[in-house]
Design a protein around this motif. Sequence first.
Motif, PDB file in Angstrom:
ATOM      1  N   LEU A 462      -4.476  -4.120 -24.562  1.00 59.17           N
ATOM      2  CA  LEU A 462      -4.926  -3.424 -23.366  1.00 59.17           C
ATOM      3  C   LEU A 462      -5.336  -2.013 -23.750  1.00 59.17           C
ATOM      4  O   LEU A 462      -4.597  -1.298 -24.429  1.00 59.17           O
ATOM      5  CB  LEU A 462      -3.789  -3.370 -22.329  1.00 59.17           C
ATOM      6  N   ALA A 463      -6.548  -1.633 -23.350  1.00 54.24           N
ATOM      7  CA  ALA A 463      -7.047  -0.270 -23.550  1.00 54.24           C
ATOM      8  C   ALA A 463      -7.519   0.232 -22.194  1.00 54.24           C
ATOM      9  O   ALA A 463      -8.544  -0.197 -21.673  1.00 54.24           O
ATOM     10  CB  ALA A 463      -8.191  -0.253 -24.571  1.00 54.24           C
ATOM     11  N   SER A 464      -6.751   1.140 -21.613  1.00 54.69           N
ATOM     12  CA  SER A 464      -6.934   1.512 -20.216  1.00 54.69           C
ATOM     13  C   SER A 464      -7.985   2.590 -20.031  1.00 54.69           C
ATOM     14  O   SER A 464      -8.134   3.496 -20.861  1.00 54.69           O
ATOM     15  CB  SER A 464      -5.612   2.019 -19.632  1.00 54.69           C
ATOM     16  N   TYR A 465      -8.697   2.485 -18.903  1.00 52.69           N
ATOM     17  CA  TYR A 465      -9.529   3.582 -18.439  1.00 52.69           C
ATOM     18  C   TYR A 465      -8.596   4.747 -18.105  1.00 52.69           C
ATOM     19  O   TYR A 465      -7.511   4.536 -17.563  1.00 52.69           O
ATOM     20  CB  TYR A 465     -10.300   3.138 -17.199  1.00 52.69           C
ATOM     21  N   PRO A 466      -8.989   5.988 -18.402  1.00 52.61           N
ATOM     22  CA  PRO A 466     -10.265   6.455 -18.951  1.00 52.61           C
ATOM     23  C   PRO A 466     -10.178   6.876 -20.421  1.00 52.61           C
ATOM     24  O   PRO A 466     -10.919   7.759 -20.845  1.00 52.61           O
ATOM     25  CB  PRO A 466     -10.556   7.663 -18.069  1.00 52.61           C
ATOM     26  N   TRP A 467      -9.300   6.214 -21.211  1.00 52.52           N
ATOM     27  CA  TRP A 467      -9.053   6.661 -22.582  1.00 52.52           C
ATOM     28  C   TRP A 467      -9.951   5.982 -23.612  1.00 52.52           C
ATOM     29  O   TRP A 467      -9.925   6.338 -24.786  1.00 52.52           O
ATOM     30  CB  TRP A 467      -7.591   6.416 -22.947  1.00 52.52           C
TER      31      TRP A 467
END
Length: 939
Positions: A462-467
């Motif tokens: 998982l790579a979350s907004y806004p990173w």
Amino acid sequence: MEKPFCRLILGAVITLCQPFIQAQATEPVLTPSVSFYYGNDLPTELLSQFDWIVVEAANVDATELRLLKQHGGQPLAYVSIGELDAWRGADVTLPPTALVAKNEAWNSRVADLTDPGWQDFLIEALIRPLWETGYRGLFLDTLDSYRLFAPEGAAAERQQAALIEIINRIHQEFPGIQLLLNRGFEILETVHDDIIGVAAESLYRGWNPATDTFGAVPEADQAWLYQQLSRVRDQYGLPAIAIDYVPAANRELARETAQRIHAEGFIPWVSVPELNQVGVGLIEPIPRRVLVLFDKEKTEAGELANTNAHRYLAMPLEYHGYGAEYRDVNGELPSDVLHGRYAGVVTWFNDSLSNGATYHAWLRQQMENGLRAAIVGNPGIPLSGALGSLMGLQELNGLAAQTLTVIDHDALLNFEGFSQPSPLPQTSYRLVGDGLTAHLTLRDDNSGDTVVPIMTGAWGGLASYPWVFQEATEYQHRWNLDPFAFLTRALALPEMPVADATTENGARYWMTQIDGDAFVSRADLPGTPFTGEKMLSDILMRYQVPTTVSIIEGEVGAEGLYPQYREVLEPLARRIFALPWVEVATHTFSHPFEWESLVEGEMAGQGETSAGFNYNMPIPNYRFSLEREIAGSTDYINRHLAPANKPVKMVLWTGNTLPPEKALAIADELGLRNINGGNTSVTHSNPTMTRVSPMLRPQGRYLQVYAPQINENVYTNNMLGPLWGYRRAIETYQITDHPRRLKPIDVYYHFYSAASPGALRALHQVYEYVETQETLPLFASDWSDVATQWYSTGIARRLDGGWQIRGADHMRTLRIPSAMGWPDLNRSSGVAGVRDLPSGRYVALTGQGDAEVYFTSTAPSLPHLRHANGRIQAWQATSPARLSISLAAQQVPLTVELGATQGCQVSAPGARQEQRGDSTFLHYRQPRPERIEVTCAVR
């Protein structure tokens, strides 16, 4: 509505690569690879790699059947001989004497095999339609169901005699049909010459339908079935197939079980009881597709090309060897077991989903079955409840960005720089499960909590907004996240040979293509020649390399905008198309600018909307038609402009280059290749992978092929300046070659580049640079074939440690990690050579369609191809000491490097030979096919 499954007792899919010859007991037993798949929406790119392929025909349409056969495999249709399944029975009329018992476990009715009405039903209602559809093989199941009402004695013998009669009748009615049995051990002595093999389930691992549990088969049952399968193999010389069952998520156990079955001399198939998972057999096809979900209702124009997943993630997936298969998350999601079919599921939503509850349940079920997920941006659903527990996450909402402090990150971050995003409220996560790796850790200064927006685990990543991005403007992004590494970690991508569409025979592809725009324009040069004239004299005559040239009928033809110039422009086009190094293409009739608007609105002749916006050229009295755009313009060029022996080969998409599925279907029906689209324009002033587009845009069953690099329009700001800007394409070629070779070279421009001295000079600079590179020049149509075939090329892991390649006659290159070693030329077939380059180790295939590749720790000592600027036309290794090759470069003189030729005699008439180290270099003067013979002392 889903199509129903057949009864699931035994399933084996087997595909014959050659006509089956009945083995005798004294001959080696044929060992075909076999798969059984009864699911919906067939993964034909995986199943077609097997020799025998058992399917439920009700779930297979005509196109899928054709694709199953594409590599020579033999589909076998499931037929239940002894039972009528409930889902079939609704429309079946049978005499009351035909069905005599009930199978409660499968909700089916058991037949009296002696009943003439039942036998007629089998032949006429079940088998004859299969034969007429194109099946030439059957998998006969439920052969022993009669034991439910006739377990033994004379009654059982009558059923067995009827079964033999049915098999004999099938052969009489359908000569040459191939029959594979599920069990039927009692009748083998009589029918063994009439069948191609026998399958049986649960040799070592089984499933109990009463308790819905998996487990080891009791030793006594193992011993009995082992004895029966051994008799099939040893006494009758037939393939003996063991179908075992393991949980969907336990792929390693499936591999171990397949190895165990194979070690005993049987053919394995290990899957789930429903047989709706691509399992493990003699080969394990590597899933080369990733299921990419997008939210169509919240995407601009509902177009997948406008989604972040397509624009930014498809390219890294393609580099790793995986094609994107797109589905609207709001539509019907596939219900079969997807672990084994896809490398994973990838999402990048921008907002919450309207069908969140349905998607939440679907994602959880697929994750429980072992499918990994790469979730980027907004997950679209709360990662809470049972799904959050499975992932080991506790969701924290509404965090204030200004109170978050970065306390740690690893190498997955800072890919193109790293910066904290603008202060937007965001969601992050507390890691509460085991086995999770935090790649970015933050501290919430308000609560003191440690939170993680980017992580990977056993379920994916998982790579979350806004990173994920740094966003300078709407159109300027740079990656915080390394997308190549993240996708590898999240999807646990295996080490494997990667199908590569950038390189062949150790050389980077080079194509040249000209869009037809402004063929009618005048150059800002002495005498104001037409741009087509200037392009012919200054570029096409000077750089005699494969070049795909298109024209717009609406500019050149009698029905277009400029009929007054027809007498000049048509002869000019004919002169260009007559050049041997020019390939003929159409740039359509009216040059659509916005395909979707024209198609949806069925615009009138001038392409005007009520707002007065032009969607195509304003050709008088023309009403938009896809057929006229593609088929009509093709016919015009073929009749009036193209040489008789050189018809239109391609369509070069126009405008926003988003042709609908119907446009691709029309081109395919005409036999036209296609190209254009994408926006690869990365430069040293904006060196970000966000400016590198994917290779393909799937539309239904068709593929749009994007141009590897964009044309001069982007580099020159729509020709408003700088007019010399196209020379920056050289930077794009460099960045897409190192450190990763992401694209071939595409010298792609319009006729209007000949309209000004600055643009023309830039074009010369681009050509002069490309001529200094090690390339393999080819026509754009040939590369379109490479790119299209890349999507479905089969790569499978063999149980003996090798790799099987299927469908590699256009796409001829594998890129391998150096840790895999070198191709073992003694054991491999279909391999021409290997070359190490800064961007990777590239294995050249011979282009014969199929290959088997084994690897070793040492570089090849046998003669092999290291580099050539031409393509292999024939390859024959008659022995380790003799090699015969035919190579041809397109329109340019051939150059070749052969490796490991020390002590060998190289016969290459017409070539200048040069020996350097262990390599022989050959240089030819003429662009023609060349024959090379290598003879070595026995080593």
